[in-house]
Write an enzyme that holds these catalytic residues in place. Structure first.
Site, PDB file in Angstrom:
ATOM      1  N   ASP A  54      65.538  12.350  -1.042  1.00  0.00           N
ATOM      2  CA  ASP A  54      65.444  11.235  -0.098  1.00  0.00           C
ATOM      3  C   ASP A  54      65.158   9.898  -0.793  1.00  0.00           C
ATOM      4  OD1 ASP A  54      65.941  12.049   2.484  1.00  0.00           O
ATOM      5  OD2 ASP A  54      63.972  12.997   2.675  1.00  0.00           O
ATOM      6  N   TYR A 112      59.061  21.265  -7.486  1.00  0.00           N
ATOM      7  CA  TYR A 112      58.695  19.895  -7.126  1.00  0.00           C
ATOM      8  C   TYR A 112      57.238  19.666  -7.502  1.00  0.00           C
ATOM      9  CZ  TYR A 112      62.856  19.022  -4.265  1.00  0.00           C
ATOM     10  OH  TYR A 112      64.146  18.817  -3.835  1.00  0.00           O
TER      11      TYR A 112
END
Lengths: 250, 250
Positions: A54, A112
């Site tokens: 994003d 992540y």
């Protein structure tokens, strides 16, 4: 000349991009890479990505795939592409892959990392790479709650509504909350490894862990939040700036 | 109400500023701070600075001084000013100082740190805070050469022409070159402490050390470069991005 498939490892500071994916009229990482690859090879090249990060999310190890017919050796791609990219994107590795290689389906594991800064002074030289949440967070509570996410579960509670994919079952291999001191700042790192992630999943997990660290919920409520299969059961969405796609394994 | 003197400790990412010092029509750190302080106190406040850092140079511990007549307690200044500042500037500390305190003359020691990245892949998430010089640098040669700078010397060879101050004699207490590995990157930190610095002195020292690391000169030539008292005897000017004013002591 035959076309060959090259897998790229890509790093970027996502702050100044509207995310990975090409969208008309706005600056994205993918479009910037396509332009660099097209300029290098001399014909239109599309760069596929393994993760649609994003706006504002960073990557140290995004995977990209190109198909090219060119005499340029694969080992020259990282340097040659990086020379054609702005300073906040780099191609750090390139390797030839089998014609059958699938950039998305062949992923076995992704990691992540989310970074929180909990000390009062604003960390000006890391503000692009963290979520600044000054105040006391109960780290042992966050660590305990994180363990409820490890395993194969339906993660619908942590998927933003925009997720249209059918199954929301994923396997999380690790979810570790660790502290780090770097005077004058105190950091909390949240590392999550899984076989795949739903839309906004890591940011929703982090927001929920921060709520738990602040005492909104007890850590033993995490399993119930997860099993609610309802986004409104979980906590806030953590901002993009703290998130980094560390690596993708095949 | 009497005016009181408050010393501020200020941190900033200098990338998006034309340096510290106010200049008409352009964005500087000092001007941004003056606006925040004026808005907080409700009357015109000027923020004096101990070091006029150049465009692109960062600070973790710049010193600022304001004189204010306000009921706001000194301990509230860091938070209240930081709330009025953009995300790349923060006031990290504030303390009352004696009316006789002189922000520039009372300095006893300053530390600058310069960061080099020597590995090939561009360090995208640190590119604002380093000089990327991929390639082999002979660190032991740089370490040996750095020791020739320790002591009280005329540093004219390392002062850019723009320096108009009379004496170019300064004392350097430390000049340490250290390595740091943070996979996949390899960093070299150059820390310089002194009682004062000439214009561009640290960046000229770093540029010269990099030239020595590349073998342009032997480390034992550093003393001769220093004693030439001539800017053209020294090496290149290192870019601003790698430089950070760490702290100032009084």
């Amino acid at each position: 000349m035959f076309k060959r498939k090259i897998k790229l490892t890509i790093a970027y500071d996502g702050t100044d991009y509207h995310g990975w994916q090409i969208q008309p009229g706005i600056r994205t990482v993918q479009e910037t890479l396509c332009q660099a690859a097209t300029s290098l090879v001399g014909s239109q090249v599309h760069v596929h990505g393994a993760s649609r990060t994003d706006a504002g999310v960073h990557a140290k190890g995004q995977s990209g795939l190109i198909e090219v017919a060119t005499p340029i050796p694969t080992k020259n791609f990282p340097r040659a592409l990086t020379d054609r990219l702005p300073s906040d994107i780099a191609v750090v590795d390139a390797c030839d892959v089998d014609p059958s290689f699938d950039l998305i389906r062949d992923v076995t594991r992704k990691r992540y990392r989310y970074t929180l800064c909990v000390t009062k002074p604003r960390p000006v030289m890391n503000i692009r790479y963290c979520w600044h949440v000054p105040g006391d967070l109960q780290v042992p509570a966050m660590q305990a709650a994180a363990q409820a996410l490890v395993g194969t579960h339906d993660f619908k509670s942590f998927a933003s509504a925009a997720d249209k994919r059918q199954s929301s079952i994923r396997t999380v291999f690790r979810c570790d909350v660790t502290e780090r001191h770097d005077t004058p700042h105190h950091w909390i790192d949240i590392e999550v490894e899984g076989n795949g992630f739903l839309y906004n999943m890591v940011r929703n997990i982090v927001g929920t862990l921060v709520d738990i660290g602040r005492g909104r919920w007890n850590p033993d409520q995490m399993a119930a939040i997860r099993d609610a299969a309802d986004r409104t059961a979980a906590g806030q969405l953590a901002p993009a700036s703290g998130l980094c796609l560390e690596w993708i394994r095949y």
